[in-house]
Structure formats: C-alpha cells, structure tokens
Design an enzyme around this catalytic site. Sequence first.
Site, PDB file in Angstrom:
ATOM      1  N   GLY A   1       0.848  -1.189   0.000  1.00  8.34           N
ATOM      2  CA  GLY A   1       0.000   0.000   0.000  1.00  8.34           C
ATOM      3  C   GLY A   1       0.883   1.237   0.000  1.00  8.34           C
ATOM      4  O   GLY A   1       2.075   1.152   0.308  1.00  8.34           O
ATOM      5  N   LYS A   2       0.278   2.360  -0.342  1.00  7.14           N
ATOM      6  CA  LYS A   2       1.053   3.606  -0.352  1.00  7.14           C
ATOM      7  C   LYS A   2       0.833   4.324   0.972  1.00  7.14           C
ATOM      8  O   LYS A   2      -0.018   5.224   1.069  1.00  7.14           O
ATOM      9  CB  LYS A   2       0.621   4.483  -1.526  1.00  7.14           C
ATOM     10  N   ILE A   3       1.572   3.901   1.970  1.00  6.23           N
ATOM     11  CA  ILE A   3       1.443   4.463   3.315  1.00  6.23           C
ATOM     12  C   ILE A   3       2.482   5.575   3.470  1.00  6.23           C
ATOM     13  O   ILE A   3       3.680   5.350   3.276  1.00  6.23           O
ATOM     14  CB  ILE A   3       1.634   3.365   4.377  1.00  6.23           C
TER      15      ILE A   3
END
Length: 316
Positions: free
Chosen positions: A159-161
């Site tokens: 994910g793009k955290i």
Amino acid sequence: MSVKALPIHAYFEGKIVPYTEARVGVATHAFNYGTAVFGGLRGYWNEAKQKLFLFRPQEHYQRFLNSAKLMAMEFGLTTEELTRITFDLLQADGYRRDVYVRPLAYKADEGIGVRLHDLVDELTIFALPFDKYVANDTNAHVTVSSWRRVDDNSIPGRGKISGAYASSALAKTDANRAGFDEALLLTQDGHVAEGSAMNIFMLRDGVLYTPPVTDNILEGITRRSIIEIARQDFGLPVVERSIDRSEVFLCDEFFMTGTAAQVLAVTRVDFRPIGSGEMGPVTSKLRHFYNEVVHGNVEKYAHWAVEVPLAEPVRP
Ligand code: PMP
C-alpha cells in the site's frame, strides 16, 4: 524535475475549495506520525484530440482504498465516486496539459497519541501540472541502496502508506547525492524489490522478469499494465519471481515503471553497463507503446485512458 506550481483547487472536507483554503493544523495526527495513505494518478493531455485522459482511475482508487484499509480507514466511498470527485476537481482546475492527481487519506485528529483506532479519517485530492519525474529517463544510472525496502511486517509496502516514504526518501537522496539517477532497494533477504517510487523489470534471454507482490513491492498499476502489454502485444513471456542483485548486472535490458516515472530505461547499475549500455529495443518499444496507450491513442486499451469531461474552468 521538481514541481513548483501550486494546485489551484483541492477536494477538502467534502467539497472543492481554493487550494489556499485546504489547510490542516500542525498537530494533525498524519503530519506527526505518517498515518496517511496516498495515491498518484496521471492525467494526459492529448493535443490532437483536445482531450484529457486519466489513466486507470478505477484501479488507482481501488489500490487507494486498499491502502486505506491497511491503515484502518473507512470512507464509505466507491472507486466510481472517487473518480467522479476527481473529474469535478479537474473540471474546476481546467488544465489542458499533463497533470498529476494526488488523493491523500489521513488521520485528521489534532493531538498526541500513536494509534490507528478512534481517530477521524479525512480525504483530500489535488492536482498539479506535471511533466517528467526523473529527468534522465532514457539512460538512467542507478545504484543499489544501502537502505532496505520496508518489510510487510514493519510497514506494508503493497500500500502507499505515507510514513513508509521516509524510507524511499532516504534511498533517493543518498542515490542522488552520490550522483545516481535512482536507487534500487533490496528486500531484507537481499532480493531486488524496486526503486524509490517505481517497480522494476529485467529482460534476460527474451524473458521479462519482475519481482512478485510478495517481495515487498508496491502493487503498481503501471507494472500491471506493462505485464499485460508485454504478454498480449509483444508476445513476451513475463515471469514474476525474486530477482538477485547480480542478475541485474547480467541482464540485457532493465527498466523501471511508475505513474510518475512512466517507463524509465536504466542503462547502468553501479558503474556496470546493462546490456549494450544503451536503452534496449524492448524498453524503447514498450515506452513508445505505453505513451500511446496513456494518451488514449490505442483502441484496444481505450478503457484504460478515461476521458475527463471538461468545460470552462472555474477560477477561485
Ligand atoms: N513503488 C513505489 C514505492 C511507488 O511509490 C510507486 C508509485 N506509485 C510505484 C512503485 C509504481 O506504482 P504505480 O505504477 O502504481 O504508480
């Protein structure tokens, strides 16, 4: 390379407002702890058609919602609704040029306390004019970073955290300061995972290899698109498997993919030439084809390049 223009509008707290009104306090949870997730989409202006095409918004927003889920966020918005908000934003901005769209979901509470639960989730989206991300994208020189790719058991890389991008930033800056265009990050067990903000592909003996999603990579939309194009339109076998560092030295072609970076040809790694030391024919053809696809010029992939309805822009 660096983007200087500010956004004109932002979707903020449920409506589209002038960008100057989209503000958060310094005590905001996400600003303090990196508890945000984001997406990154490109809009491509097709001069001949006088149309703006957004590349695979449904897929980008599905990943965005998945990233949000990883961080225990809930918006009750569908990918269709997020796409519609993006259309409204781009309509208000009125850009007739290439743009980058940044959705950002964040823990909005202002106060102290590290956690994910019992916090308010907010969503903002803004767009910016955008050209190249990596200036040298036809013969990039990359280095294997001493920083490791974030691990699924520390900060999930699929994910793009936001917080995880501190790691990407460490790798990118050290690479740039040492004179390289980009960094290659290894997994904890030493396989090549990806760049600071792009997935990787290696061509060796007519087979395209890319690391599997279980090697701590971001589940890239460009990666997915290139895999499909390579198989369907170029008849290339594509194998998803772990890649050793030393294989990169011996491969015929190497390129990186990302929304911002697009298809970036890497021709040297740590002072060793890749293949001939120049961009190879497969990379070159894929770059060209991808560019046509994103501009809405390839009938077969017309469903990937979604036309943004445009009228006269609204000025704040
Ligand atoms: N890896 C990382 C760490 C990224 O930030 C990005 C950019 N989103 C990518 C890979 C490429 O993903 P995509 O093709 O979906 O932009």
